[in-house]
Design an enzyme around this catalytic site. Structure first.
Site, PDB file in Angstrom:
ATOM      1  N   THR A   1      10.320  -6.531 -10.584  1.00  0.00           N
ATOM      2  CA  THR A   1       9.747  -5.606  -9.954  1.00  0.00           C
ATOM      3  C   THR A   1      10.554  -5.269  -8.504  1.00  0.00           C
ATOM      4  OG1 THR A   1       7.573  -6.011 -10.845  1.00  0.00           O
ATOM      5  CG2 THR A   1       7.485  -4.915  -8.863  1.00  0.00           C
TER       6      THR A   1
ATOM      7  N   GLU B   1       0.962 -10.406 -16.959  1.00  0.00           N
ATOM      8  CA  GLU B   1       1.097 -10.688 -15.615  1.00  0.00           C
ATOM      9  C   GLU B   1       0.005 -10.106 -14.707  1.00  0.00           C
ATOM     10  OE1 GLU B   1       4.231 -10.958 -11.864  1.00  0.00           O
ATOM     11  OE2 GLU B   1       4.748  -9.605 -13.459  1.00  0.00           O
TER      12      GLU B   1
ATOM     13  N   ASP C   1       7.176 -14.874 -17.291  1.00  0.00           N
ATOM     14  CA  ASP C   1       8.641 -14.849 -17.016  1.00  0.00           C
ATOM     15  C   ASP C   1       9.608 -15.395 -17.995  1.00  0.00           C
ATOM     16  OD1 ASP C   1       8.049 -13.923 -14.347  1.00  0.00           O
ATOM     17  OD2 ASP C   1       7.298 -15.921 -13.620  1.00  0.00           O
TER      18      ASP C   1
ATOM     19  N   ASP D   1       5.134  -9.788 -19.413  1.00  0.00           N
ATOM     20  CA  ASP D   1       5.750  -9.184 -18.058  1.00  0.00           C
ATOM     21  C   ASP D   1       6.042  -7.967 -18.379  1.00  0.00           C
ATOM     22  OD1 ASP D   1       6.436  -8.977 -15.558  1.00  0.00           O
ATOM     23  OD2 ASP D   1       7.582 -10.809 -15.570  1.00  0.00           O
TER      24      ASP D   1
ATOM     25  N   ILE E   1       7.231  -5.526 -15.921  1.00  0.00           N
ATOM     26  CA  ILE E   1       8.160  -5.249 -15.475  1.00  0.00           C
ATOM     27  C   ILE E   1       8.559  -6.512 -14.706  1.00  0.00           C
ATOM     28  CG2 ILE E   1       9.266  -4.058 -13.295  1.00  0.00           C
ATOM     29  CD1 ILE E   1       8.581  -1.965 -15.486  1.00  0.00           C
ATOM     30  N   ASP E   2       9.591  -7.332 -15.367  1.00  0.00           N
ATOM     31  CA  ASP E   2      10.229  -8.433 -14.638  1.00  0.00           C
ATOM     32  C   ASP E   2      11.456  -7.800 -13.779  1.00  0.00           C
ATOM     33  OD1 ASP E   2      10.432 -11.117 -14.213  1.00  0.00           O
ATOM     34  OD2 ASP E   2      12.086 -11.399 -15.541  1.00  0.00           O
TER      35      ASP E   2
END
Length: 276
Positions: free
Chosen positions: A106, A85, A229, A101, A103-104
């Site tokens: 955030t 990302e 995502d 990703d 940190i999905d």
């Protein structure tokens, strides 16, 4: 906190139905476990936050976890590229590609809300063949290999058998373009609210998809998501026996207007809800 990892079920890597790279799964899970420890270390410290957009955040944790995963995964599948990302220059995976990703969720992380996950999918020959969604604050790690099933902390997953739609709990999310798209978002949400048992929003699509795979949610929909995502969660749902398409029922391939994932039993009814 309980361990988020259990041993990989015996025989998985040797299964004739399992995808390429299944043998590397234990190593991949160990690397992601270590990245989860990094997330938890940062979880206990003050956040360093900056804006990428009006409501789109990035933290030093996003950057640190992405750098860690790219460094550690590069030798697991030699020659594989990365689509992550915070550094991606394309949204179209080619060849063999890690889709990450770091940190999905955030915004959740920035506000100390526990719905935070690292999502790692491995793309190969035009499809996702391996996916991991690690939610370290929740103490849960979800993973799947194509042809080998889906698991959480080593226990097999299966989508719910709930139907009809009025008995279903459905999850959704809202795009960063909400100020421009609010009328469309609210039109779909209104239909979902009056045709289902309830609508929930975790704020992390990877967790939403993992919860569909585990039977906690019966369906999930959201527009304008990116490959990082959805890549891992997409495979989780399919390997748990569910269905994943675009809003219109077309095969999902990262280019659709949105993603619709379900237990399969309420899929057609949800398509009708999403039709405008």
């Amino acid at each position: 906190m309980p361990s988020t990892f259990s041993p990989v079920p015996s025989g998985l890597a040797a299964s004739p139905f399992a995808a390429p790279f299944a043998a590397q799964l234990p190593r991949i899970l160990e690397i992601i476990r270590e990245s989860g420890a990094l997330v938890m270390d940062h979880w206990r410290k003050p956040r360093n936050i900056r804006l990428k957009g009006r409501i789109d955040l990035v933290t030093e944790t996003d950057l640190a976890v992405e750098a860690f995963l790219k460094d550690r995964l590069k030798d697991v599948v030699p020659g594989a590229t990365f689509m992550a990302e915070e550094s991606a220059t394309s949204r179209t995976p080619q060849g063999t590609c890690w889709i990450i990703d770091p940190i999905d969720g955030t915004t959740n992380f920035a506000h100390s809300l526990p719905f935070v996950a690292t999502s790692v999918g491995l793309w190969h020959e035009g499809r996702v063949v391996l996916g991991v969604v690690n939610a370290p604050v929740l103490g849960e790690c979800f993973w799947a290999v194509r042809g080998g099933g889906a698991f959480c902390n080593g226990e097999p997953l299966r989508v719910s058998d709930r139907e009809p739609l009025e008995q279903a709990v459905v999850a959704t999310g809202f795009p960063y373009t909400i100020s421009e798209d609010v009328d469309t978002v609210l039109a779909r949400l209104r239909k979902a609210l009056v045709t289902t048992r309830g609508v929930r929003r975790c704020g992390a699509a990877a967790i939403d998809l993992a919860f569909v795979a585990s039977g906690r949610f019966d369906a999930f929909y959201e527009a304008d998501l990116k490959p990082w995502d959805t890549a891992a969660g997409w495979l989780l749902v399919e390997e748990a026996g569910g269905c994943v398409t675009g809003f219109d029922g077309a095969p999902y391939d990262f280019t659709n207007e949105g993603i619709l994932a379900s237990n399969g039993r309420v899929h057609e009814a949800m398509r009708a809800v999403l039709a405008l």
